[in-house]
Design a protein around this motif. Structure first.
Motif, PDB file in Angstrom:
ATOM      1  N   SER A   7      -2.885 -38.006 -17.211  1.00 10.97           N
ATOM      2  CA  SER A   7      -3.559 -37.160 -18.208  1.00 10.97           C
ATOM      3  C   SER A   7      -2.799 -37.203 -19.536  1.00 10.97           C
ATOM      4  CB  SER A   7      -3.731 -35.725 -17.710  1.00 10.97           C
ATOM      5  OG  SER A   7      -2.509 -35.016 -17.692  1.00 10.97           O
ATOM      6  N   VAL A   8      -1.472 -37.268 -19.486  1.00 14.38           N
ATOM      7  CA  VAL A   8      -0.659 -37.395 -20.708  1.00 14.38           C
ATOM      8  C   VAL A   8      -0.938 -38.753 -21.365  1.00 14.38           C
ATOM      9  CG1 VAL A   8       1.698 -37.483 -21.635  1.00 14.38           C
ATOM     10  CG2 VAL A   8       1.123 -35.824 -19.847  1.00 14.38           C
ATOM     11  N   PHE A   9      -1.039 -39.798 -20.568  1.00 10.72           N
ATOM     12  CA  PHE A   9      -1.381 -41.131 -21.081  1.00 10.72           C
ATOM     13  C   PHE A   9      -2.718 -41.076 -21.826  1.00 10.72           C
ATOM     14  CE2 PHE A   9      -3.521 -45.220 -20.668  1.00 10.72           C
ATOM     15  CZ  PHE A   9      -2.536 -46.127 -21.034  1.00 10.72           C
ATOM     16  N   CYS A  10      -3.705 -40.403 -21.251  1.00  7.11           N
ATOM     17  CA  CYS A  10      -5.033 -40.304 -21.873  1.00  7.11           C
ATOM     18  C   CYS A  10      -4.975 -39.534 -23.192  1.00  7.11           C
ATOM     19  CB  CYS A  10      -6.022 -39.644 -20.915  1.00  7.11           C
ATOM     20  SG  CYS A  10      -6.417 -40.647 -19.470  1.00  7.11           S
ATOM     21  N   VAL A  11      -4.231 -38.434 -23.236  1.00  8.65           N
ATOM     22  CA  VAL A  11      -4.081 -37.684 -24.488  1.00  8.65           C
ATOM     23  C   VAL A  11      -3.409 -38.551 -25.541  1.00  8.65           C
ATOM     24  CG1 VAL A  11      -2.793 -35.784 -25.570  1.00  8.65           C
ATOM     25  CG2 VAL A  11      -4.198 -35.360 -23.567  1.00  8.65           C
ATOM     26  N   ASN A  12      -2.424 -39.329 -25.141  1.00  9.86           N
ATOM     27  CA  ASN A  12      -1.762 -40.231 -26.092  1.00  9.86           C
ATOM     28  C   ASN A  12      -2.742 -41.267 -26.642  1.00  9.86           C
ATOM     29  OD1 ASN A  12       0.703 -38.935 -25.929  1.00  9.86           O
ATOM     30  ND2 ASN A  12       1.487 -40.292 -24.336  1.00  9.86           N
ATOM     31  N   GLU A  13      -3.643 -41.760 -25.813  1.00 10.94           N
ATOM     32  CA  GLU A  13      -4.682 -42.675 -26.282  1.00 10.94           C
ATOM     33  C   GLU A  13      -5.579 -41.994 -27.312  1.00 10.94           C
ATOM     34  OE1 GLU A  13      -5.921 -45.877 -22.875  1.00 10.94           O
ATOM     35  OE2 GLU A  13      -6.848 -43.896 -22.753  1.00 10.94           O
ATOM     36  N   LEU A  35      -4.147 -39.278 -35.304  1.00  8.72           N
ATOM     37  CA  LEU A  35      -3.502 -37.996 -35.593  1.00  8.72           C
ATOM     38  C   LEU A  35      -2.057 -38.257 -36.004  1.00  8.72           C
ATOM     39  CD1 LEU A  35      -4.848 -35.868 -32.618  1.00  8.72           C
ATOM     40  CD2 LEU A  35      -5.768 -36.062 -34.928  1.00  8.72           C
ATOM     41  N   GLU A  36      -1.559 -37.421 -36.887  1.00  9.33           N
ATOM     42  CA  GLU A  36      -0.203 -37.599 -37.392  1.00  9.33           C
ATOM     43  C   GLU A  36       0.816 -36.965 -36.459  1.00  9.33           C
ATOM     44  OE1 GLU A  36       0.400 -36.662 -41.485  1.00  9.33           O
ATOM     45  OE2 GLU A  36      -1.524 -37.529 -42.066  1.00  9.33           O
ATOM     46  N   MET A  37       0.874 -37.497 -35.275  1.00  7.54           N
ATOM     47  CA  MET A  37       1.889 -37.054 -34.335  1.00  7.54           C
ATOM     48  C   MET A  37       2.260 -38.199 -33.414  1.00  7.54           C
ATOM     49  SD  MET A  37      -0.308 -34.192 -32.317  1.00  7.54           S
ATOM     50  CE  MET A  37       1.220 -33.335 -32.257  1.00  7.54           C
ATOM     51  N   LYS A  38       3.442 -38.072 -32.869  1.00  4.88           N
ATOM     52  CA  LYS A  38       3.924 -39.107 -31.955  1.00  4.88           C
ATOM     53  C   LYS A  38       3.369 -38.825 -30.567  1.00  4.88           C
ATOM     54  CE  LYS A  38       8.050 -39.673 -34.585  1.00  4.88           C
ATOM     55  NZ  LYS A  38       8.716 -40.821 -34.896  1.00  4.88           N
ATOM     56  N   PRO A  39       3.222 -39.856 -29.755  1.00  6.03           N
ATOM     57  CA  PRO A  39       2.742 -39.644 -28.383  1.00  6.03           C
ATOM     58  C   PRO A  39       3.748 -38.825 -27.578  1.00  6.03           C
ATOM     59  CG  PRO A  39       3.205 -41.973 -28.816  1.00  6.03           C
ATOM     60  CD  PRO A  39       3.462 -41.238 -30.072  1.00  6.03           C
ATOM     61  N   PHE A  40       3.263 -38.252 -26.508  1.00  6.62           N
ATOM     62  CA  PHE A  40       4.092 -37.401 -25.660  1.00  6.62           C
ATOM     63  C   PHE A  40       4.606 -38.154 -24.443  1.00  6.62           C
ATOM     64  CE2 PHE A  40       1.246 -34.353 -27.758  1.00  6.62           C
ATOM     65  CZ  PHE A  40       2.180 -33.459 -28.252  1.00  6.62           C
ATOM     66  N   LYS A  41       5.738 -37.692 -23.934  1.00  2.00           N
ATOM     67  CA  LYS A  41       6.216 -38.095 -22.623  1.00  2.00           C
ATOM     68  C   LYS A  41       6.577 -36.817 -21.873  1.00  2.00           C
ATOM     69  CE  LYS A  41      10.812 -39.166 -24.408  1.00  2.00           C
ATOM     70  NZ  LYS A  41      11.821 -40.204 -24.562  1.00  2.00           N
ATOM     71  N   THR A  42       6.653 -36.928 -20.575  1.00  2.29           N
ATOM     72  CA  THR A  42       6.846 -35.766 -19.710  1.00  2.29           C
ATOM     73  C   THR A  42       8.296 -35.617 -19.297  1.00  2.29           C
ATOM     74  OG1 THR A  42       4.615 -36.115 -18.853  1.00  2.29           O
ATOM     75  CG2 THR A  42       6.048 -34.659 -17.594  1.00  2.29           C
ATOM     76  N   VAL A  43       8.760 -34.382 -19.291  1.00  2.00           N
ATOM     77  CA  VAL A  43      10.058 -34.040 -18.703  1.00  2.00           C
ATOM     78  C   VAL A  43       9.751 -33.324 -17.391  1.00  2.00           C
ATOM     79  CG1 VAL A  43      12.197 -32.732 -18.975  1.00  2.00           C
ATOM     80  CG2 VAL A  43      11.151 -33.846 -20.971  1.00  2.00           C
ATOM     81  N   MET A  73       9.097 -31.526  -8.536  1.00  2.00           N
ATOM     82  CA  MET A  73       8.663 -30.143  -8.401  1.00  2.00           C
ATOM     83  C   MET A  73       7.495 -29.850  -9.344  1.00  2.00           C
ATOM     84  SD  MET A  73      11.628 -30.548  -7.158  1.00  2.00           S
ATOM     85  CE  MET A  73      13.181 -29.963  -6.630  1.00  2.00           C
ATOM     86  N   ASN A  74       7.683 -30.173 -10.636  1.00  2.00           N
ATOM     87  CA  ASN A  74       6.637 -29.924 -11.627  1.00  2.00           C
ATOM     88  C   ASN A  74       7.068 -30.475 -12.986  1.00  2.00           C
ATOM     89  OD1 ASN A  74       8.545 -27.610 -11.414  1.00  2.00           O
ATOM     90  ND2 ASN A  74       7.511 -26.967 -13.253  1.00  2.00           N
ATOM     91  N   PRO A  75       6.082 -30.681 -13.876  1.00  2.00           N
ATOM     92  CA  PRO A  75       6.442 -31.023 -15.255  1.00  2.00           C
ATOM     93  C   PRO A  75       6.922 -29.746 -15.953  1.00  2.00           C
ATOM     94  CG  PRO A  75       4.060 -30.863 -15.037  1.00  2.00           C
ATOM     95  CD  PRO A  75       4.635 -30.655 -13.679  1.00  2.00           C
ATOM     96  N   ILE A  76       7.993 -29.854 -16.719  1.00  2.00           N
ATOM     97  CA  ILE A  76       8.512 -28.638 -17.379  1.00  2.00           C
ATOM     98  C   ILE A  76       8.371 -28.673 -18.897  1.00  2.00           C
ATOM     99  CG2 ILE A  76      10.070 -28.011 -15.520  1.00  2.00           C
ATOM    100  CD1 ILE A  76      12.376 -29.202 -17.157  1.00  2.00           C
ATOM    101  N   SER A  77       8.098 -29.871 -19.458  1.00  2.00           N
ATOM    102  CA  SER A  77       7.946 -29.952 -20.905  1.00  2.00           C
ATOM    103  C   SER A  77       7.260 -31.248 -21.278  1.00  2.00           C
ATOM    104  CB  SER A  77       9.314 -29.872 -21.575  1.00  2.00           C
ATOM    105  OG  SER A  77       9.183 -29.796 -22.981  1.00  2.00           O
ATOM    106  N   LEU A  78       6.645 -31.236 -22.453  1.00  2.00           N
ATOM    107  CA  LEU A  78       6.144 -32.444 -23.086  1.00  2.00           C
ATOM    108  C   LEU A  78       6.936 -32.597 -24.375  1.00  2.00           C
ATOM    109  CD1 LEU A  78       2.277 -32.000 -22.746  1.00  2.00           C
ATOM    110  CD2 LEU A  78       3.747 -33.527 -21.433  1.00  2.00           C
ATOM    111  N   VAL A  79       7.480 -33.791 -24.567  1.00  2.00           N
ATOM    112  CA  VAL A  79       8.263 -34.039 -25.775  1.00  2.00           C
ATOM    113  C   VAL A  79       7.682 -35.244 -26.498  1.00  2.00           C
ATOM    114  CG1 VAL A  79      10.395 -32.992 -24.916  1.00  2.00           C
ATOM    115  CG2 VAL A  79       9.968 -35.407 -24.499  1.00  2.00           C
ATOM    116  N   SER A  80       7.848 -35.266 -27.803  1.00  2.00           N
ATOM    117  CA  SER A  80       7.369 -36.405 -28.593  1.00  2.00           C
ATOM    118  C   SER A  80       8.264 -37.602 -28.368  1.00  2.00           C
ATOM    119  CB  SER A  80       7.348 -36.062 -30.082  1.00  2.00           C
ATOM    120  OG  SER A  80       6.406 -35.062 -30.339  1.00  2.00           O
ATOM    121  N   GLN A  81       7.643 -38.758 -28.168  1.00  2.00           N
ATOM    122  CA  GLN A  81       8.403 -39.994 -28.013  1.00  2.00           C
ATOM    123  C   GLN A  81       8.968 -40.410 -29.352  1.00  2.00           C
ATOM    124  OE1 GLN A  81       6.183 -43.092 -26.086  1.00  2.00           O
ATOM    125  NE2 GLN A  81       5.295 -41.698 -24.612  1.00  2.00           N
TER     126      GLN A  81
END
Length: 162
Positions: free
Chosen positions: A12-18, A25-33, A153-161
């Motif tokens: 789902s994060v990959f799809c949002v980045n697409e 959009l003027e933002m960097k793609p996300f990766k998961t922590v 356990m779970n994703p705890i954050s989304l950070v900009s690549q």
């Protein structure tokens, strides 16, 4: 969290980045922590083919074609279901107000957790592997190309690549 749930969220994060890239959009793609059995870490739970399709089955000849990759057009596997849920939510209309949530990663994380919870029936294929690629522990500097059968356990954050 079951590993296939982590894979659905990761995709789902990959799809949002697409969508971010497509909409320019003027933002960097996300990766998961992730919170894992080895502590807080980054990494990907989904393997992609050279053409950026999510892989369902790993094989020994490193070729992903036909039955080994997701058929994103049909609702026959978990990745297709997640893709349709994310795109349906964020891409309706010419400019979607829903895309503003990408400016608040904490809310985006919650929304992607919701959208990636798809009903898995016996007719829906799920990935046949439990490997995390490009594992990087944020606590003890451990970096591995892959790690197999790690507990997530779970994703705890989304950070900009970067």
């Amino acid at each position: 969290m079951e590993f296939d749930e982590a894979q659905a969220f990761d995709y789902s994060v990959f799809c949002v980045n697409e969508i971010i890239e497509y909409r320019k959009l003027e933002m960097k793609p996300f990766k998961t922590v992730w919170q894992t059995s080895l502590g807080i870490a980054e990494g990907s739970t989904v393997k992609y083919s050279d053409s950026k399709y999510p892989v369902l089955v790993l094989n020994t000849d490193n070729e992903y074609y036909g039955r080994y990759i997701s058929s994103l057009q049909e609702d026959t596997d978990v990745f297709a279901l997640v893709r349709h849920a994310v795109y349906d939510y964020f891409s309706k209309g010419i400019f979607s107000e829903r895309l503003k949530v990408v400016e608040q990663p904490n809310l985006l994380l919650d929304k992607l957790l919701e959208l990636s919870r798809v009903e898995i029936t016996e007719n829906i294929r799920v990935p046949e592997y439990s490997t995390m690629w490009n594992f990087k522990s944020l606590q003890n500097q451990l970096e591995l190309d892959f790690i197999d059968k790690i507990e997530i356990m779970n994703p705890i954050s989304l950070v900009s690549q970067n």
